[in-house]
Write an enzyme that holds these catalytic residues in place. Structure first.
Site, PDB file in Angstrom:
ATOM      1  N   LYS A 129      33.460  40.276  29.253  1.00 61.68           N
ATOM      2  CA  LYS A 129      34.242  41.198  30.103  1.00 61.68           C
ATOM      3  C   LYS A 129      33.467  42.497  30.204  1.00 61.68           C
ATOM      4  O   LYS A 129      32.712  42.839  29.299  1.00 61.68           O
ATOM      5  CB  LYS A 129      35.606  41.473  29.461  1.00 61.68           C
ATOM      6  CG  LYS A 129      36.634  41.993  30.429  1.00 61.68           C
ATOM      7  CD  LYS A 129      37.333  40.848  31.137  1.00 61.68           C
ATOM      8  CE  LYS A 129      38.250  41.300  32.243  1.00 61.68           C
ATOM      9  NZ  LYS A 129      39.048  40.181  32.768  1.00 61.68           N
ATOM     10  N   ASP A 169      38.546  42.171  38.442  1.00 61.50           N
ATOM     11  CA  ASP A 169      39.709  42.368  37.572  1.00 61.50           C
ATOM     12  C   ASP A 169      40.396  43.619  38.142  1.00 61.50           C
ATOM     13  O   ASP A 169      40.201  43.948  39.315  1.00 61.50           O
ATOM     14  CB  ASP A 169      39.284  42.551  36.103  1.00 61.50           C
ATOM     15  CG  ASP A 169      40.452  42.452  35.132  1.00 61.50           C
ATOM     16  OD1 ASP A 169      40.899  41.326  34.841  1.00 61.50           O
ATOM     17  OD2 ASP A 169      40.960  43.498  34.659  1.00 61.50           O
TER      18      ASP A 169
HETATM   19  P1  NDP Z   1      44.560  44.785  40.849  1.00 62.56           P
HETATM   20  O1  NDP Z   1      43.737  45.977  40.620  1.00 62.56           O
HETATM   21  O2  NDP Z   1      44.414  44.012  42.103  1.00 62.56           O
HETATM   22  O3  NDP Z   1      46.115  45.138  40.699  1.00 62.56           O
HETATM   23  C1  NDP Z   1      46.588  45.706  39.548  1.00 62.56           C
HETATM   24  C2  NDP Z   1      48.070  46.017  39.730  1.00 62.56           C
HETATM   25  O4  NDP Z   1      48.613  46.385  38.474  1.00 62.56           O
HETATM   26  C3  NDP Z   1      48.329  47.185  40.675  1.00 62.56           C
HETATM   27  O5  NDP Z   1      49.553  47.017  41.305  1.00 62.56           O
HETATM   28  C4  NDP Z   1      48.351  48.362  39.700  1.00 62.56           C
HETATM   29  O6  NDP Z   1      49.073  49.487  40.164  1.00 62.56           O
HETATM   30  C5  NDP Z   1      49.060  47.755  38.519  1.00 62.56           C
HETATM   31  N1  NDP Z   1      48.630  48.457  37.301  1.00 62.56           N
HETATM   32  C6  NDP Z   1      47.387  48.585  36.831  1.00 62.56           C
HETATM   33  N2  NDP Z   1      47.367  49.331  35.715  1.00 62.56           N
HETATM   34  C7  NDP Z   1      48.644  49.677  35.498  1.00 62.56           C
HETATM   35  C8  NDP Z   1      49.287  50.435  34.508  1.00 62.56           C
HETATM   36  N3  NDP Z   1      48.589  51.005  33.510  1.00 62.56           N
HETATM   37  N4  NDP Z   1      50.655  50.592  34.586  1.00 62.56           N
HETATM   38  C9  NDP Z   1      51.344  50.017  35.597  1.00 62.56           C
HETATM   39  N5  NDP Z   1      50.790  49.288  36.574  1.00 62.56           N
HETATM   40  C10 NDP Z   1      49.461  49.114  36.527  1.00 62.56           C
HETATM   41  O7  NDP Z   1      44.293  43.831  39.588  1.00 62.56           O
HETATM   42  P2  NDP Z   1      44.582  42.275  39.418  1.00 62.56           P
HETATM   43  O8  NDP Z   1      45.787  41.891  40.191  1.00 62.56           O
HETATM   44  O9  NDP Z   1      43.306  41.563  39.643  1.00 62.56           O
HETATM   45  O10 NDP Z   1      44.884  42.180  37.857  1.00 62.56           O
HETATM   46  C11 NDP Z   1      46.200  42.272  37.328  1.00 62.56           C
HETATM   47  C12 NDP Z   1      46.226  41.656  35.943  1.00 62.56           C
HETATM   48  O11 NDP Z   1      45.830  40.277  36.024  1.00 62.56           O
HETATM   49  C13 NDP Z   1      45.284  42.284  34.919  1.00 62.56           C
HETATM   50  O12 NDP Z   1      45.862  42.188  33.641  1.00 62.56           O
HETATM   51  C14 NDP Z   1      44.062  41.362  34.977  1.00 62.56           C
HETATM   52  O13 NDP Z   1      43.307  41.427  33.793  1.00 62.56           O
HETATM   53  C15 NDP Z   1      44.739  40.025  35.136  1.00 62.56           C
HETATM   54  N6  NDP Z   1      43.938  38.934  35.683  1.00 62.56           N
HETATM   55  C16 NDP Z   1      43.293  39.045  36.876  1.00 62.56           C
HETATM   56  C17 NDP Z   1      42.589  37.980  37.390  1.00 62.56           C
HETATM   57  C18 NDP Z   1      41.967  38.017  38.734  1.00 62.56           C
HETATM   58  O14 NDP Z   1      41.464  36.984  39.173  1.00 62.56           O
HETATM   59  N7  NDP Z   1      41.967  39.137  39.430  1.00 62.56           N
HETATM   60  C19 NDP Z   1      42.440  36.734  36.628  1.00 62.56           C
HETATM   61  C20 NDP Z   1      43.230  36.698  35.411  1.00 62.56           C
HETATM   62  C21 NDP Z   1      43.912  37.767  34.969  1.00 62.56           C
HETATM   63  P3  NDP Z   1      48.277  50.827  40.591  1.00 62.56           P
HETATM   64  O15 NDP Z   1      47.635  50.475  41.891  1.00 62.56           O
HETATM   65  O16 NDP Z   1      49.312  51.872  40.684  1.00 62.56           O
HETATM   66  O17 NDP Z   1      47.271  51.084  39.502  1.00 62.56           O
HETATM   67  O1  2IT Z   2      40.864  37.866  33.393  1.00 63.76           O
HETATM   68  C1  2IT Z   2      40.281  37.036  34.119  1.00 63.76           C
HETATM   69  O2  2IT Z   2      40.270  35.827  33.855  1.00 63.76           O
HETATM   70  C2  2IT Z   2      39.607  37.530  35.330  1.00 63.76           C
HETATM   71  N1  2IT Z   2      39.675  38.727  35.620  1.00 63.76           N
HETATM   72  C3  2IT Z   2      38.806  36.594  36.186  1.00 63.76           C
HETATM   73  C4  2IT Z   2      37.480  36.306  35.564  1.00 63.76           C
HETATM   74  C5  2IT Z   2      36.531  35.524  36.427  1.00 63.76           C
HETATM   75  O3  2IT Z   2      35.387  35.398  35.984  1.00 63.76           O
HETATM   76  O4  2IT Z   2      36.898  35.040  37.497  1.00 63.76           O
END
Ligand code: NDP
Ligand code: 2IT
Length: 449
Positions: A129, A169
């Site tokens: 990461k 992420d």
């Molecule tokens: P994005 O940046 O697209 O979206 C994040 C969302 O979470 C936004 O709505 C953001 O709001 C909110 N958020 C972030 N930080 C905070 C906080 N401290 N308090 C409240 N709300 C918060 O990220 P993703 O959707 O990609 O990721 C979301 C989660 O999913 C994370 O935990 C990530 O690690 C996990 N994840 C993502 C994957 C992927 O493929 N993208 C794969 C597996 C897991 P704001 O805009 O106000 O910050």
């Molecule tokens: O937390 C996760 O699994 C991700 N943000 C996606 C990682 C990836 O390599 O697609």
């Protein structure tokens, strides 16, 4: 040999001493160690080879300075990281997070979780990461581009298609991946799949944007079906409004569930009429193009209420999908979910529930699927993107979706196999044990390294 709880105490106290002040990392390791310790003590070969001690020490951590100029010509300095945690079963693989809260502790927790998640996918992927304490919010596209180019100028020497393959992420989406990959290609004069989540036109996989959210809903559907139930008409709480939340909501709507909430760091929108396809399209445009705040939804759609500074968990609903960030379900939130008879929680985000919250939910027999199992669809389709890049082909959306579904179903089966405690499936234990065995056996095969 000591019993499991003495062994756990001893192990955790050593880990805390070696990694002072890294609360999130301690939390992630403790959750894994708690469910694995009895298993390890039952298998002396793992205990003697000190697999858990070795697995909690990253292969290496790279920390670097990222200098860039903002639009006013001010010089800005951020800190960049890549935690290359374990390449035991494949090259390091995991996302990049750009958020002001990024610290070594957060990236170590995420990298550690990623080792187990990637093992569960059955694809040849190690765990890593990275990211930076850079805040893309409020920055112009050109500022984000300059930051990404500077970040990649250093990161490039540490990554590669067979070495370490970053992806998105929090704060790293399609725009950032474009800038990062463009700079990687420019510096290396090489069009290899060294990053996933790429745009379709330059090597991305269909369904990668959808994969994490869709996969999370597929997992919930499997868990419900195991209990003889389905998603039809279930009321759902979704947190977040980014990549994972958007596609989690989309699949829920497609499968006949009712999505009542979405949120961002400012607050939650609660729409008792349900967020339908049209309203979701509006949210996507708000978040992905205009980069606006979720509060605007309540102005656009009068059926909705905006709960400033609040999370969704106090609203009565059948199912919960935390899809925003770590520790967004705390003990009080878990109590609210339980008292409203929420029957299942499926984690789209990484470690969104605190240990206290998980204990409460499990004690109340709420079905609880942890992130490493529930959100593995994202990295799984990243793995499929790597395969397509190597083969120089594109699979159709249907083909990728079918493979994603198969992977999620297989993860569900493994969780049930290793986590079946009679009348309750302990998905935390199931996921940890299933993921661990494969990594541990590989480490034994390699000898002392
Ligand atoms: P994005 O940046 O697209 O979206 C994040 C969302 O979470 C936004 O709505 C953001 O709001 C909110 N958020 C972030 N930080 C905070 C906080 N401290 N308090 C409240 N709300 C918060 O990220 P993703 O959707 O990609 O990721 C979301 C989660 O999913 C994370 O935990 C990530 O690690 C996990 N994840 C993502 C994957 C992927 O493929 N993208 C794969 C597996 C897991 P704001 O805009 O106000 O910050
Ligand atoms: O937390 C996760 O699994 C991700 N943000 C996606 C990682 C990836 O390599 O697609």
């Amino acid at each position: 040999m000591n019993n499991a709880s003495t062994e756990l105490k001893h192990f955790m106290s050593g880990l805390r001493k070696r990694n002072p002040g890294e609360a999130e990392f301690h939390q992630a390791v403790e959750e894994v160690a708690m469910s694995l310790m009895p298993f390890i003590l039952d298998h002396e070969k793992y205990y003697k080879a000190r697999i858990l001690e070795r697995l909690t020490e990253p292969d290496r951590i790279i920390i670097f300075r990222v200098c860039w100029e903002d639009d006013l010509g001010n010089l800005r300095v951020n800190r960049g990281y890549r935690v290359q945690f374990s390449n035991c079963i494949g090259p390091y693989k995991g996302g990049l997070r750009f958020h002001p809260s990024v610290s070594l502790s957060i990236l170590k927790f995420l990298g550690f979780e990623q080792i187990f998640k990637n093992s569960l996918t059955t694809l040849p992927l190690g765990g890593g990461k990275g990211g930076a304490n850079f805040n893309p919010k409020g920055k112009s596209d050109r500022e984000v581009m300059r930051f990404c180019q500077s970040f990649m100028t250093e990161l490039t020497r540490h990554i590669g298609a067979d070495i370490d393959i970053p992806a998105g992420d929090i704060g790293v989406g399609a725009r950032e991946i474009g800038y990062l990959y463009g700079q990687f290609k420019r510096l290396n004069n090489r069009h290899t799949g060294a990053i996933t989540g790429k745009g379709f036109d330059y090597g991305g996989s269909l369904m990668r944007p959808e994969a994490t959210g869709y996969g999370c809903v597929y997992m919930m559907r499997e868990a419900l079906s195991h209990e003889g139930d389905d998603l039809e008409n279930k009321s759902c709480l979704v947190s977040g409004s980014g990549n994972v939340a958007q596609f989690c909501a989309e699949k829920l709507i497609q499968l006949g569930a009712r999505v009542l909430t979405m949120s961002d760091s400012g607050g939650t929108i609660y729409d008792p009429d349900g967020i339908n396809e049209d309203k979701l399209m509006w949210i996507k445009e708000l978040k992905n193009s205009r980069r606006g705040r979720i509060v605007e939804y309540a102005k656009q759609f009068p059926s909705a209420e905006y709960l400033e500074g609040k999370r969704p968990w106090a609203i009565p609903a059948n199912l919960a999908f935390p899809c925003a960030t770590q520790n967004e379900i705390e003990a009080d939130d878990a109590k609210a979910l339980i008292s409203n008879s929420c029957r299942a929680v499926c984690e789209g985000a990484n470690m969104p529930s605190t240990k206290e919250a998980i204990d409460l939910l499990q004690a109340a027999k709420v079905t609880f699927v942890p992130g490493k199992a529930a959100n593995a669809g994202g990295v799984a389709v990243s793995g499929l993107e790597m395969t397509q890049n190597s083969m120089r082909i594109h699979w159709s959306a249907e083909e990728v979706d079918q493979r994603l579904l198969g992977i999620m179903q297989n993860i569900h089966r493994k969780c049930v196999k290793y986590g079946n405690d009679g009348d309750y499936i302990d998905y935390v234990k199931g996921a940890n044990v299933a993921a661990f065995s494969k990594i541990a056996d590989t480490m034994l095969a390699y000898g002392v390294i």
